[in-house]
Design a protein around this motif. Structure first.
Motif, mmCIF file in Angstrom:
data_model
loop_
_atom_site.group_PDB
_atom_site.id
_atom_site.type_symbol
_atom_site.label_atom_id
_atom_site.label_comp_id
_atom_site.label_asym_id
_atom_site.label_seq_id
_atom_site.Cartn_x
_atom_site.Cartn_y
_atom_site.Cartn_z
ATOM 1 N N LEU A 237 0.834 -1.204 0.000
ATOM 2 C CA LEU A 237 0.000 0.000 0.000
ATOM 3 C C LEU A 237 0.868 1.253 0.000
ATOM 4 C CD1 LEU A 237 -3.018 0.828 0.129
ATOM 5 C CD2 LEU A 237 -2.754 0.983 2.610
ATOM 6 N N ASP A 238 1.954 1.245 0.762
ATOM 7 C CA ASP A 238 2.872 2.394 0.787
ATOM 8 C C ASP A 238 3.522 2.614 -0.581
ATOM 9 O OD1 ASP A 238 2.358 3.009 3.427
ATOM 10 O OD2 ASP A 238 4.085 1.907 4.213
ATOM 11 N N SER A 239 3.921 1.520 -1.229
ATOM 12 C CA SER A 239 4.544 1.634 -2.555
ATOM 13 C C SER A 239 3.550 2.173 -3.577
ATOM 14 C CB SER A 239 5.060 0.260 -3.016
ATOM 15 O OG SER A 239 6.071 -0.208 -2.154
ATOM 16 N N LEU A 240 2.315 1.686 -3.503
ATOM 17 C CA LEU A 240 1.276 2.162 -4.410
ATOM 18 C C LEU A 240 0.955 3.631 -4.141
ATOM 19 C CD1 LEU A 240 -0.584 1.287 -6.684
ATOM 20 C CD2 LEU A 240 -2.256 0.557 -4.979
ATOM 21 N N GLN A 241 0.985 4.027 -2.873
ATOM 22 C CA GLN A 241 0.762 5.426 -2.515
ATOM 23 C C GLN A 241 1.851 6.312 -3.114
ATOM 24 O OE1 GLN A 241 -0.514 6.705 1.594
ATOM 25 N NE2 GLN A 241 1.559 7.518 1.683
ATOM 26 N N TYR A 242 3.092 5.846 -3.060
ATOM 27 C CA TYR A 242 4.221 6.596 -3.618
ATOM 28 C C TYR A 242 4.024 6.818 -5.125
ATOM 29 C CZ TYR A 242 9.009 7.465 -5.253
ATOM 30 O OH TYR A 242 10.116 7.988 -5.877
ATOM 31 N N LEU A 243 3.645 5.755 -5.838
ATOM 32 C CA LEU A 243 3.440 5.861 -7.286
ATOM 33 C C LEU A 243 2.248 6.758 -7.613
ATOM 34 C CD1 LEU A 243 4.016 2.132 -8.318
ATOM 35 C CD2 LEU A 243 5.589 4.052 -8.648
#
Length: 205
Positions: free
Chosen positions: A110-116
């Motif tokens: 979820l954090d990685s998707l938020q970054y993108l």
């Protein structure tokens, strides 16, 4: 960039026609006049219509939402997105079935998707946009878990008189630990290391 060329008897007519085709309002487009209308011979022969070009002004949150739906489709996830204003910016709440794969271990996916998602949104923004992604209220549940962990480890530090070094965490999660213990009378916190391996340390004051 999405563009549309339309004609009309007047510039206003041409603009209205274009807005109707896109089902949008004038504040969502840039308008460039390509040709002014003109009357021909005796006002009858050779009349020339106005011609304008409309250029779509993308909305950062809409573009972020489109990006997320594309991701969900590629992962075969059926999910809905609801947008709301938050203290940190704009929060996009994801709801659906079996979202564990989207959240990942301790929210890492979820954090990685938020970054993108933030990269996509800010590509279309005129000023910085901050987007927080949440799925099935994971952020609140994780915050509560970290606060309880902070209190438990603080008691351990007091009991053993030895500092505790936590596992690497994201900046948002480290902030939860620091905030929870910032007014503690017996322990203090600080961070050490470099991202993505930066850790919180709980020590005696």
């Amino acid at each position: 960039m999405k563009k549309l060329v339309v004609a009309g008897k007047t510039i206003e007519d041409a603009v209205k026609s274009g807005l109707a085709q896109w089902n949008t309002t004038e504040n969502r487009v840039k308008i460039q006049v390509l040709e002014q209308p003109s009357k021909g011979l005796f006002g009858l022969i050779g009349n020339k219509e106005a011609k304008v070009e409309l250029e779509w002004i993308p909305d950062p949150i809409e573009e972020a939402t489109v990006f997320l739906h594309d991701v969900f489709q590629s992962m075969h996830i059926d999910a809905a997105i609801e947008s709301q204003e938050s203290a940190e910016g704009v929060q996009l709440n994801i709801s659906g079935n079996e979202l564990g794969i989207l959240i990942g271990r301790r929210g890492q996916t979820l954090d990685s998707l938020q970054y993108l998602t933030n990269i996509v949104a800010n590509r279309y923004a005129t000023s910085h946009v901050r987007i927080v992604l949440d799925a099935e209220n994971f952020r609140d549940r994780r915050k509560q878990t970290l606060e309880e962990l902070s209190d438990r480890l603080a008691r351990r530090v007091i009991r053993t008189r030895k500092e505790v070094v936590l596992e690497p965490m994201s900046p948002q999660e480290r902030k939860v630990i620091h905030s929870q213990l910032q007014n503690h009378p017996n322990v203090k916190t600080y961070s050490k290391g470099e991202d993505p391996n930066r850790r919180v340390v709980i020590a005696l004051r």
